[in-house]
Motif scaffolding. Structure first.
Motif, PDB file in Angstrom:
ATOM      1  N   GLU A  11     104.386   6.617   2.393  1.00  0.00           N
ATOM      2  CA  GLU A  11     103.553   6.706   1.699  1.00  0.00           C
ATOM      3  C   GLU A  11     102.763   5.094   0.616  1.00  0.00           C
ATOM      4  OE1 GLU A  11     103.286   9.812  -0.487  1.00  0.00           O
ATOM      5  OE2 GLU A  11     104.172   8.790  -1.945  1.00  0.00           O
ATOM      6  N   LEU A  13     100.729   3.553  -2.492  1.00  0.00           N
ATOM      7  CA  LEU A  13      99.380   4.066  -3.460  1.00  0.00           C
ATOM      8  C   LEU A  13      98.176   3.326  -3.449  1.00  0.00           C
ATOM      9  CD1 LEU A  13      99.399   5.643  -6.140  1.00  0.00           C
ATOM     10  CD2 LEU A  13      99.892   3.386  -7.125  1.00  0.00           C
ATOM     11  N   GLY A  16      92.132   2.500  -5.134  1.00  0.00           N
ATOM     12  CA  GLY A  16      90.573   3.130  -5.818  1.00  0.00           C
ATOM     13  C   GLY A  16      89.525   2.062  -6.131  1.00  0.00           C
ATOM     14  N   LYS A  80      88.536  11.058   1.957  1.00  0.00           N
ATOM     15  CA  LYS A  80      90.118  10.291   1.870  1.00  0.00           C
ATOM     16  C   LYS A  80      89.903  10.287  -0.200  1.00  0.00           C
ATOM     17  CE  LYS A  80      94.583  10.372   1.206  1.00  0.00           C
ATOM     18  NZ  LYS A  80      94.937  10.846   1.138  1.00  0.00           N
ATOM     19  N   MET A  81      88.559   9.410  -0.521  1.00  0.00           N
ATOM     20  CA  MET A  81      88.569   8.817  -1.342  1.00  0.00           C
ATOM     21  C   MET A  81      87.680   9.560  -2.198  1.00  0.00           C
ATOM     22  SD  MET A  81      85.347   6.075  -2.459  1.00  0.00           S
ATOM     23  CE  MET A  81      83.913   6.686  -1.634  1.00  0.00           C
ATOM     24  N   ASN A  84      90.780  12.423  -3.657  1.00  0.00           N
ATOM     25  CA  ASN A  84      92.138  11.463  -4.338  1.00  0.00           C
ATOM     26  C   ASN A  84      91.169  11.136  -5.482  1.00  0.00           C
ATOM     27  OD1 ASN A  84      93.484  10.885  -1.942  1.00  0.00           O
ATOM     28  ND2 ASN A  84      93.085   9.047  -1.857  1.00  0.00           N
ATOM     29  N   GLN A  88      93.213  12.699  -8.562  1.00  0.00           N
ATOM     30  CA  GLN A  88      93.636  12.302  -8.986  1.00  0.00           C
ATOM     31  C   GLN A  88      95.072  11.684  -8.387  1.00  0.00           C
ATOM     32  OE1 GLN A  88      92.183  10.527 -11.864  1.00  0.00           O
ATOM     33  NE2 GLN A  88      90.199  11.789 -11.360  1.00  0.00           N
ATOM     34  N   CYS A  89      95.011  12.262  -7.069  1.00  0.00           N
ATOM     35  CA  CYS A  89      96.482  11.369  -6.342  1.00  0.00           C
ATOM     36  C   CYS A  89      95.674  10.117  -5.089  1.00  0.00           C
ATOM     37  CB  CYS A  89      97.370  12.866  -5.883  1.00  0.00           C
ATOM     38  SG  CYS A  89      98.518  12.307  -4.676  1.00  0.00           S
ATOM     39  N   GLN A  90      96.561   9.525  -5.594  1.00  0.00           N
ATOM     40  CA  GLN A  90      96.238   8.194  -5.225  1.00  0.00           C
ATOM     41  C   GLN A  90      96.628   7.774  -3.557  1.00  0.00           C
ATOM     42  OE1 GLN A  90      93.257   6.660  -6.139  1.00  0.00           O
ATOM     43  NE2 GLN A  90      92.470   7.724  -7.952  1.00  0.00           N
ATOM     44  N   SER A  91      97.818   8.361  -3.235  1.00  0.00           N
ATOM     45  CA  SER A  91      98.273   8.002  -2.256  1.00  0.00           C
ATOM     46  C   SER A  91      98.216   8.915  -0.640  1.00  0.00           C
ATOM     47  CB  SER A  91      99.863   9.041  -2.691  1.00  0.00           C
ATOM     48  OG  SER A  91     100.103  10.867  -2.291  1.00  0.00           O
ATOM     49  N   ILE A  92      98.622   7.770   0.269  1.00  0.00           N
ATOM     50  CA  ILE A  92      97.986   7.751   1.729  1.00  0.00           C
ATOM     51  C   ILE A  92      99.307   7.580   2.170  1.00  0.00           C
ATOM     52  CG2 ILE A  92      97.059   5.619   1.505  1.00  0.00           C
ATOM     53  CD1 ILE A  92      95.172   6.379   3.282  1.00  0.00           C
TER      54      ILE A  92
END
Length: 314
Positions: A11, A13, A16, A80-81, A84, A88-92
């Motif tokens: 993954e 990060l 954003g 997805k934005m 996130n 408050q989770c910025q992982s992809i």
């Protein structure tokens, strides 16, 4: 230290948008409303064109495909934005990132090609009105749209395959709200000179060719109109083509700003704002531009959602 191979990176990060915590809720509501407006507005265009036989013309046939492309273009990044921002989770994941790169290029190219086809359609309508139905026959329209889809698929596949050959270090961060091709390349641990050359040459050609068709069509239309100046003719041309030109300049201007005139390292927020313009704002504006300023679309809306059955076809 040797970079980890991409296959071992599960993954990334996504950093954003830089939004203060106290304003997260406000921006979440704003982007959610913009996304829902995009989806519902473009779905309404597709529905009206589908249900009203008066809109079964080449122009609206191309517009229905543009509306579908705009929905898809926004849907690959905005949900997805929003997720996130909310959790408050910025992982992809790596797979999601590669899919975003593919569909971002695919629907971006499709928008570009469809705008060029629509410009050609307006050129034929204004410069060769007596031969319009002969030139823009159903078979040609289907071939043009199929060519747009196939060409877009080929472009997306080419660039995505080259990205998939790159290596990424563990803990790679992407300073964007989605996996933008240019930003992903800068985040790689591999030599990306071949990828960058591909963007500047082949990608530049794909950018210039549709834009040349659009500008060439409108220059030709302007010359024809100026030869036979008429207030009615000029007014009709502006109402027919003004909206399309506005979308073209907004779309191509922001893309050029991101990929061919990028900001410095300290001004990456400007690139993200430009990305928001063509990823979120332009698809949202299209339903208003092509519907509220379009008499045929207004009539179709009235026919379907009102009890009167007025024969608007002419």
């Amino acid at each position: 230290m040797r970079p980890e191979n991409q296959s071992r990176v599960s993954e990334f990060l996504l950093l954003g948008l830089r939004i203060p915590p106290e304003q997260q809720g406000l921006f979440f509501a704003l982007f959610l409303c913009m996304y829902l407006t995009t989806v519902l507005g473009n779905l309404l265009i597709i529905l009206l064109i589908r249900l009203d036989s008066c809109l079964h013309t080449p122009m609206y046939f191309f517009l229905s495909h543009l509306a579908f492309s705009d929905i898809s273009f926004s849907s690959i990044t905005v949900p997805k934005m929003l997720i996130n921002m909310q959790i408050q989770c910025q992982s992809i994941t790596y797979a999601e990132c590669i899919l975003q790169v593919y569909f971002f290029i695919f629907f971006g190219c499709l928008d570009s090609f469809l705008l060029a086809v629509m410009a050609y359609d307006r050129y034929v309508a204004i410069c060769h009105p007596l031969h319009y139905t002969t030139i823009m026959r159903n078979e040609l329209c289907i071939i043009l749209v199929a060519g747009c889809w196939v060409s877009s698929c080929a472009q997306a596949l080419l660039h995505t395959l080259f990205v998939d050959q790159l290596s990424f270090c563990a803990g790679t961060t992407i300073p964007h709200f989605f996996c933008d091709l240019a930003v992903v390349l800068k985040s790689s641990c591999s030599d990306t000179s071949l990828n960058e050359l591909l963007i500047l040459t082949e990608g530049g050609l794909i950018f210039i060719l549709p834009l040349s068709v659009i500008l060439g069509s409108y220059i030709r239309m302007a010359l024809i109109i100026l030869k036979l100046p008429s207030l009615k003719r000029v007014s009709k041309a502006l109402s027919t083509c003004g909206s399309h030109l506005f979308v073209v300049f907004l779309y191509y201007g922001t893309i050029a700003g991101v990929y061919y005139f990028p900001s410095s390292g300290s001004s990456k927020d400007k690139d993200m704002i430009a990305s928001l313009m063509y990823m979120v704002v332009t698809p949202m504006l299209n339903p208003f531009i092509y519907s509220l300023r379009n008499k045929d679309m207004k009539h179709a809306f009235q026919k379907i959602f009102r009890t009167e059955n007025i024969p608007w076809c002419r």
